[in-house]
Scaffold this motif. Structure first.
Motif, short mmCIF file in Angstrom:
data_model
loop_
_atom_site.label_atom_id
_atom_site.label_comp_id
_atom_site.label_asym_id
_atom_site.label_seq_id
_atom_site.Cartn_x
_atom_site.Cartn_y
_atom_site.Cartn_z
N THR A 64 -16.21 7.19 -1.19
CA THR A 64 -14.79 6.85 -1.33
C THR A 64 -14.52 5.47 -0.75
N ASP A 65 -13.95 4.60 -1.54
CA ASP A 65 -13.59 3.26 -1.09
C ASP A 65 -12.25 3.33 -0.37
N ILE A 66 -12.27 3.11 0.94
CA ILE A 66 -11.04 3.24 1.72
C ILE A 66 -10.02 2.18 1.33
N ILE A 67 -10.47 1.00 0.90
CA ILE A 67 -9.54 -0.06 0.50
C ILE A 67 -8.74 0.39 -0.73
N ILE A 72 -9.47 4.57 19.64
CA ILE A 72 -10.72 3.89 19.26
C ILE A 72 -10.46 2.85 18.19
N THR A 73 -9.78 3.26 17.11
CA THR A 73 -9.55 2.32 16.00
C THR A 73 -8.70 1.14 16.44
N GLY A 74 -7.71 1.41 17.31
CA GLY A 74 -6.88 0.32 17.80
C GLY A 74 -7.66 -0.65 18.66
N SER A 75 -8.52 -0.12 19.53
CA SER A 75 -9.32 -0.98 20.42
C SER A 75 -10.29 -1.85 19.63
N ILE A 76 -10.97 -1.25 18.66
CA ILE A 76 -11.95 -2.01 17.88
C ILE A 76 -11.25 -3.03 17.00
N SER A 77 -10.11 -2.62 16.39
CA SER A 77 -9.38 -3.55 15.53
C SER A 77 -8.83 -4.75 16.29
N SER A 78 -8.65 -4.61 17.60
CA SER A 78 -8.11 -5.72 18.38
C SER A 78 -9.06 -6.89 18.47
N GLY A 79 -10.36 -6.65 18.15
CA GLY A 79 -11.34 -7.74 18.18
C GLY A 79 -11.95 -7.98 19.54
N VAL A 99 -7.13 -2.44 7.82
CA VAL A 99 -8.19 -1.62 7.24
C VAL A 99 -9.48 -2.43 7.27
N ASP A 100 -10.49 -1.91 7.94
CA ASP A 100 -11.80 -2.55 8.02
C ASP A 100 -12.67 -1.99 6.90
N GLY A 101 -12.90 -2.81 5.87
CA GLY A 101 -13.66 -2.32 4.72
C GLY A 101 -15.12 -2.08 5.01
N ASP A 102 -15.68 -2.78 5.99
CA ASP A 102 -17.09 -2.59 6.35
C ASP A 102 -17.27 -1.34 7.19
N ARG A 116 -6.32 -9.36 1.65
CA ARG A 116 -7.53 -9.69 2.39
C ARG A 116 -7.25 -10.87 3.33
N ARG A 117 -7.79 -10.76 4.55
CA ARG A 117 -7.68 -11.86 5.51
C ARG A 117 -9.08 -12.18 6.05
N GLY A 118 -9.91 -12.65 5.16
CA GLY A 118 -11.26 -13.02 5.58
C GLY A 118 -12.20 -11.84 5.58
N GLY A 119 -13.43 -12.08 5.09
CA GLY A 119 -14.43 -11.02 5.08
C GLY A 119 -13.94 -9.81 4.34
N ASN A 120 -14.14 -8.64 4.95
CA ASN A 120 -13.68 -7.39 4.35
C ASN A 120 -12.58 -6.77 5.20
N ASP A 121 -11.79 -7.65 5.85
CA ASP A 121 -10.64 -7.21 6.63
C ASP A 121 -9.39 -7.28 5.76
N TRP A 122 -8.64 -6.18 5.73
CA TRP A 122 -7.44 -6.08 4.89
C TRP A 122 -6.25 -5.68 5.75
N TRP A 123 -5.10 -6.24 5.40
CA TRP A 123 -3.88 -5.99 6.17
C TRP A 123 -2.72 -5.68 5.22
N GLY A 124 -1.83 -4.84 5.70
CA GLY A 124 -0.65 -4.52 4.92
C GLY A 124 0.39 -3.88 5.82
N CYS A 125 1.52 -3.51 5.24
CA CYS A 125 2.56 -2.81 5.99
C CYS A 125 2.21 -1.33 6.06
N CYS A 126 2.41 -0.76 7.21
CA CYS A 126 1.97 0.62 7.48
C CYS A 126 2.69 1.61 6.57
#
Length: 605
Positions: A18-21, A530-537, A54-57, A32-42
């Motif tokens: 399943t493609d999460i994107i 977890i997802t928030g911490s990792i997404s923060s970079g 959304v981290d596509g990788d 898309r904002r570079g690489g396979n990083d995607w952003w949108g309104c929640c």
């Protein structure tokens, strides 16, 4: 999360295929904002600034606004209100993945909720086809067909919305469906028949509007009497809540409108099904309607990710009930930071009549000329209250303050209060004073009401233990380093211990990806953390090894300190009487010396 009766092989296939994107993109627009990083309104809460990542990788999502996060399974669970197993089965079916079960589970003998739901959908799809056939091909449906034709609907529109006719013979549908091998017991639960007279159809001699879910499947019906009709009859009937259908969570026409809503970042909310259909026929294909209920929080959550930064248009009747519905919808939309405009129809009682009498261009122009909700409210209040009296002005201001309360921007609040002053010739100082006094009084009451209440639930504490485990979750290559030096029992933070257990399970079963870890974690708050911490970079790959080393040292130092403190207490309380006592004390002192050396050694790293 536990897979229940679904095999791990199926769960892995769903997560890998399943493609999460693409999946998330069906609910909110992603960029898309570079690489396979995607952003949108929640899609879970209203916002104008994209904070949903959304981290596509790594195949996970996280919202920095409401803090929801997880993998594609948890996303579908949240959006479609499905159980874990139902979400997996739904995704598997969509991707063509055969669902395999474990421990001898037989889905034919133990049918899940989703199985029953699909059977109801099959029933409603078949019924809708028969109603459509009656409308288009039989003499019984001629009166209903003439009615919709006179109202200006084309054959293409009738086909698109699959309009139909329910026969006047109330026993016909039961006989037809029993002939298709649907049991009487199942039909009794379907919502299509009277509870008192099980063989009598709930809908009869009515124009039928199939209600579709977001996937375009028929899940319910609306039925309208055909003029001229007995005035004692209810003009509209809608299906009640069913396993596959919840009024509060469904919008008529949404499956046809969602792509246009996403593209135009606009939506028109109407009162009736015919309004929606007329708008669509005129090319305004982003119109939807509620189903016998007021606009709800669930409806707003459903569309907010599509229209964030865009406009919500309200097209309700101009009568008292319609104005009240408009007022409630304005406040609800503004509370979710959505811009609102009001369509004030002229030249007909509804969009279909305007379309018929003046054409699609006229209706389109009226939508383009929609006014801001603040202008609409000022006009309405000016009609509602006598503006030549102090009492009338005060009542109008107090009602308008409720609208200002719902605004999310201080600049908007200030501007609207100024608009109120100009419209009703009020002094700004007096208006602001009344507004602030009212707000402060409400705030004090809220504090008094809640000062004895405590927040329920356990808060997740980010310390060195949890930080290290989140770091290895971000860079799983470091996990073997950590597990070679620490065990689950070494962790004292409950959240860290839960995450270590999940990591160890995934490592042992060789299903060691972030999406597998999130899938196994049954603590929703921890998943979002977890997802928030990792997404923060924060956890970049080059830093993870340092964080892991710090975590190992931190835990070992804490263990040594605890041992040393216990030893010091023993030494402090020790009494020497004999030579044997002295020898034991010397042994304790030597043990303390070794612990001191180990602590100092860790401190240097």
């Amino acid at each position: 999360m536990a897979g229940g009766y679904i095999s791990n092989e199926t769960i892995d296939a769903v997560l890998n295929t399943t493609d999460i994107i693409t999946t998330v993109g069906e609910y909110t627009k992603l960029e898309r904002r570079g690489g396979n990083d995607w952003w949108g309104c929640c899609p879970f809460h209203g916002e104008k600034t994209a904070s949903f990542h959304v981290d596509g990788d790594k195949r996970f999502y996280h919202c920095f606004g409401c803090h929801k996060g997880g993998n594609v399974i948890s996303f579908i669970m949240e959006m479609e209100k499905l159980s874990y197993a139902d979400a997996i089965e739904s995704l598997a079916k969509k991707s063509g993945i055969p669902v395999k079960y474990q421990n001898g589970y037989n889905p034919e003998q133990n049918r899940s909720k989703i199985d029953e739901t699909e059977k109801f959908i099959e029933l409603y799809e078949r019924t809708a086809s028969m109603f459509h056939y009656f409308l288009m091909e039989t003499p019984q449906g001629q009166k209903a067909l003439e009615y919709v034709t006179k109202r200006g609907l084309t054959k293409e529109t009738i086909e698109k919305f699959k309009l139909g006719y329910a026969p006047a013979d109330r026993k016909w549908l039961f006989k037809f469906l029993r002939g298709k091998n649907f049991s009487a017991e199942f039909l009794g639960k379907s919502g299509l028949f009277s509870q008192k007279y099980p063989e009598y159809s709930f809908f009869s001699d009515r124009l039928m509007f199939p209600i579709f879910n977001r996937r375009g499947q028929v899940v319910a019906f609306g039925g309208r009497v055909i003029p001229p009709a007995d005035e004692s009859q209810r003009k509209y009937l809608n299906s009640g809540d069913l396993p596959q259908f919840k009024k509060r969570e469904t919008l008529f026409g949404f499956s046809f409108a969602k792509n246009a809503i996403r593209e135009k970042k606009s939506i028109i909310f109407c009162e009736g099904n015919m309004d929606v259909i007329a708008y669509h026929q005129c090319g305004l294909d982003y119109a939807v309607a509620t189903l016998g209920t007021a606009l709800t929080e669930d409806h707003i959550k459903m569309i907010s990710g599509f229209v964030a930064g865009g406009t919500v248009y309200l097209s309700f009747d101009s009568d008292g009930a319609g104005q009240e519905a408009t007022w409630k919808a304005i406040k609800l939309c503004r509370e979710h930071d959505l811009t609102v405009k009001i369509i004030r129809l002229k030249g007909g009682k509804d969009p279909a009549e305007i379309m018929l009498n003046f054409g699609a261009e006229n209706l389109t122009a009226q939508v383009k000329n929609a006014i801001l909700d603040s202008d609409y409210l000022i006009f309405r209040l000016g009609e509602k209250y006598p503006m030549d009296t102090p009492e009338g002005k005060a009542k109008a201001a107090l009602e308008f303050f409720q609208y200002v309360d719902a605004l999310q921007s201080d600049i908007q609040k200030e501007s609207c209060l100024e608009q109120l002053c100009q419209a009703f010739n009020l002094k700004p100082e007096a208006v602001k004073r009344d507004f602030n006094n009212r707000s402060q009084a409400r705030e004090r009451a809220y504090i008094r009401q809640n000062n004895n209440q405590t927040e329920q639930g356990t808060q997740i504490k980010l310390d060195a233990e949890l930080r290290g485990l989140i770091a290895v979750t971000a860079d799983l290559n470091q996990y073997e380093v950590l597990r070679s030096k620490l065990t689950e029992q070494d962790f004292t933070n409950p959240a860290a211990r839960r995450l270590y257990r999940v990591l160890e399970e995934c490592f042992a079963e060789n299903v060691f990806t972030i999406r597998d870890i999130l899938n196994r974690c049954d603590d929703e708050n921890l998943v979002q953390f977890i997802t928030g911490s990792i997404s923060s970079g924060v956890y970049q790959s080059e830093k993870v090894s340092v964080i892991v080393a710090d975590t190992v040292n931190y835990i070992k130092r804490n263990k040594l300190d605890a041992q040393r403190n216990k030893l010091l207490q023993r030494i402090k309380e020790y009494t020497v009487v004999t030579q044997e006592d002295q020898n034991q004390l010397n042994a304790l002192l030597a043990e303390k010396f070794e612990l001191d050396k180990q602590v100092q050694s860790l401190g240097k790293k």
